[in-house]
Design a protein around this motif. Structure first.
Motif, mmCIF file in Angstrom:
data_model
loop_
_atom_site.group_PDB
_atom_site.id
_atom_site.type_symbol
_atom_site.label_atom_id
_atom_site.label_comp_id
_atom_site.label_asym_id
_atom_site.label_seq_id
_atom_site.Cartn_x
_atom_site.Cartn_y
_atom_site.Cartn_z
ATOM 1 N N UNK A 68 17.331 16.133 -19.844
ATOM 2 C CA UNK A 68 18.473 15.225 -19.679
ATOM 3 C C UNK A 68 18.407 14.609 -18.285
ATOM 4 N N UNK A 69 19.105 13.490 -18.146
ATOM 5 C CA UNK A 69 19.166 12.829 -16.848
ATOM 6 C C UNK A 69 20.037 13.670 -15.918
ATOM 7 N N UNK A 70 19.533 13.907 -14.726
ATOM 8 C CA UNK A 70 20.271 14.731 -13.764
ATOM 9 C C UNK A 70 20.702 13.875 -12.580
ATOM 10 N N UNK A 71 21.936 14.068 -12.145
ATOM 11 C CA UNK A 71 22.433 13.360 -10.963
ATOM 12 C C UNK A 71 21.717 13.874 -9.725
ATOM 13 N N UNK A 72 21.602 12.993 -8.759
ATOM 14 C CA UNK A 72 20.959 13.353 -7.499
ATOM 15 C C UNK A 72 21.673 14.536 -6.843
ATOM 16 N N UNK A 73 23.005 14.546 -6.907
ATOM 17 C CA UNK A 73 23.783 15.642 -6.310
ATOM 18 C C UNK A 73 23.409 16.986 -6.909
ATOM 19 N N UNK A 74 23.300 17.045 -8.234
ATOM 20 C CA UNK A 74 23.005 18.338 -8.873
ATOM 21 C C UNK A 74 21.579 18.790 -8.564
ATOM 22 N N UNK A 75 20.642 17.848 -8.484
ATOM 23 C CA UNK A 75 19.276 18.206 -8.101
ATOM 24 C C UNK A 75 19.231 18.746 -6.675
ATOM 25 N N UNK B 80 12.685 9.602 -9.730
ATOM 26 C CA UNK B 80 13.027 11.028 -9.838
ATOM 27 C C UNK B 80 14.005 11.283 -10.989
ATOM 28 N N UNK B 81 14.755 10.261 -11.399
ATOM 29 C CA UNK B 81 15.630 10.410 -12.564
ATOM 30 C C UNK B 81 14.792 10.596 -13.829
ATOM 31 N N UNK B 82 13.708 9.843 -13.963
ATOM 32 C CA UNK B 82 12.812 9.994 -15.105
ATOM 33 C C UNK B 82 12.141 11.369 -15.093
ATOM 34 N N UNK B 83 11.728 11.815 -13.916
ATOM 35 C CA UNK B 83 11.120 13.145 -13.827
ATOM 36 C C UNK B 83 12.131 14.205 -14.262
ATOM 37 N N UNK B 84 13.365 14.096 -13.761
ATOM 38 C CA UNK B 84 14.386 15.094 -14.108
ATOM 39 C C UNK B 84 14.663 15.096 -15.608
ATOM 40 N N UNK B 85 14.640 13.919 -16.234
ATOM 41 C CA UNK B 85 14.871 13.859 -17.676
ATOM 42 C C UNK B 85 13.765 14.596 -18.430
ATOM 43 N N UNK B 86 12.539 14.463 -17.962
ATOM 44 C CA UNK B 86 11.428 15.155 -18.612
ATOM 45 C C UNK B 86 11.443 16.647 -18.339
ATOM 46 N N UNK B 87 11.817 17.039 -17.140
ATOM 47 C CA UNK B 87 11.822 18.456 -16.767
ATOM 48 C C UNK B 87 12.984 19.202 -17.428
ATOM 49 N N UNK C 44 0.803 -1.233 0.000
ATOM 50 C CA UNK C 44 0.000 0.000 0.000
ATOM 51 C C UNK C 44 0.833 1.279 0.000
ATOM 52 N N UNK C 45 2.037 1.225 -0.540
ATOM 53 C CA UNK C 45 2.852 2.434 -0.682
ATOM 54 C C UNK C 45 3.336 2.534 -2.132
ATOM 55 N N UNK C 46 3.926 3.669 -2.435
ATOM 56 C CA UNK C 46 4.576 3.871 -3.727
ATOM 57 C C UNK C 46 6.048 4.142 -3.435
ATOM 58 N N UNK C 47 6.919 3.317 -4.002
ATOM 59 C CA UNK C 47 8.347 3.518 -3.812
ATOM 60 C C UNK C 47 8.821 4.664 -4.709
ATOM 61 N N UNK C 48 9.867 5.337 -4.267
ATOM 62 C CA UNK C 48 10.487 6.417 -5.029
ATOM 63 C C UNK C 48 11.981 6.133 -5.086
ATOM 64 N N UNK C 49 12.519 6.139 -6.283
ATOM 65 C CA UNK C 49 13.952 5.887 -6.490
ATOM 66 C C UNK C 49 14.542 7.020 -7.316
ATOM 67 N N UNK C 50 15.854 7.145 -7.275
ATOM 68 C CA UNK C 50 16.581 7.925 -8.270
ATOM 69 C C UNK C 50 17.398 6.899 -9.041
ATOM 70 N N UNK C 51 16.954 6.579 -10.239
ATOM 71 C CA UNK C 51 17.475 5.510 -11.083
ATOM 72 C C UNK C 51 16.905 4.168 -10.620
ATOM 73 N N UNK C 52 15.601 4.050 -10.754
ATOM 74 C CA UNK C 52 14.857 2.885 -10.265
ATOM 75 C C UNK C 52 15.345 1.570 -10.856
ATOM 76 N N UNK C 53 15.651 1.552 -12.141
ATOM 77 C CA UNK C 53 16.043 0.291 -12.784
ATOM 78 C C UNK C 53 17.248 -0.336 -12.075
#
Length: 189
Positions: A133-140, A123-130, A89-98
């Protein structure tokens, strides 16, 4: 900002290397729950993991986890049971889920369990759309003025991922964020 009723769990792992098909395994995991835009500290889970394999030297240099550090840690089967409990009953959140989900699949297969069947947001997919390009977690984290640092340790990186997710949710809202909702039910090897 109007949040939905979902509990989102930011998840990060650290591993012995980058290729689970070559025997690399999970050695640390953290799960940071977010409810209505706030990190729920009493629900946080973080643990080292003993997969009973060696840690590549370059990986030790990245996350500073040694074999000695994980000797007394729980095994993959115990960790997967906890991950499954969090996934209910939750939604997982990853940065680079694959990357993370592939390692979790290999862990499940290794201990004779079915792969995870979860809903997640990357969040990597979101950053690519926003950003286009793919953005590193550090830069975000820097751009979003998140004070917590990415250290390549599971707790710190999951904590930053949770905060990046919160910022994206606050900026775009539930309807846009849920366009990034995906389902993972294992992968083919």
């Amino acid at each position: 900002m109007i949040w939905d009723e979902n509990v989102y769990c930011a998840v990060d792992i650290e591993t012995t290397g980058i290729d689970p098909s070559a025997g690399d395994r999970i050695i640390e995991i953290a799960i940071i729950p977010v409810y209505k835009g706030k990190i729920v500290k009493e629900w946080i889970y973080s643990s080292l993991v003993n997969p009973k394999v060696g840690i590549q030297t370059y990986a030790q240099g990245v996350h500073k986890i040694s074999i000695k550090d994980i000797e007394q840690a729980p095994g993959l089967d115990e960790i997967l049971s906890i991950v499954r409990k969090y996934s209910k009953d939750t939604i997982f959140v990853f940065h680079n889920a694959r990357f993370d989900l592939t390692f979790l699949d290999y862990a499940a297969k290794e201990v004779g369990q079915l792969p995870l069947d979860i809903f997640y947001i990357d969040t990597l997919e979101i950053s690519q759309n926003v950003y286009g390009k793919r953005r590193k977690l550090e830069s975000l984290a820097v751009e979003m003025k998140i004070n917590h640092k990415v250290t390549h340790r599971a707790f710190d990186d999951a904590y930053v991922t949770a905060n990046v997710f919160i910022k994206f949710f606050e900026k775009f809202g539930w309807e846009i964020i849920h366009e990034f909702l995906r389902r993972w039910a294992g992968r083919e090897y």
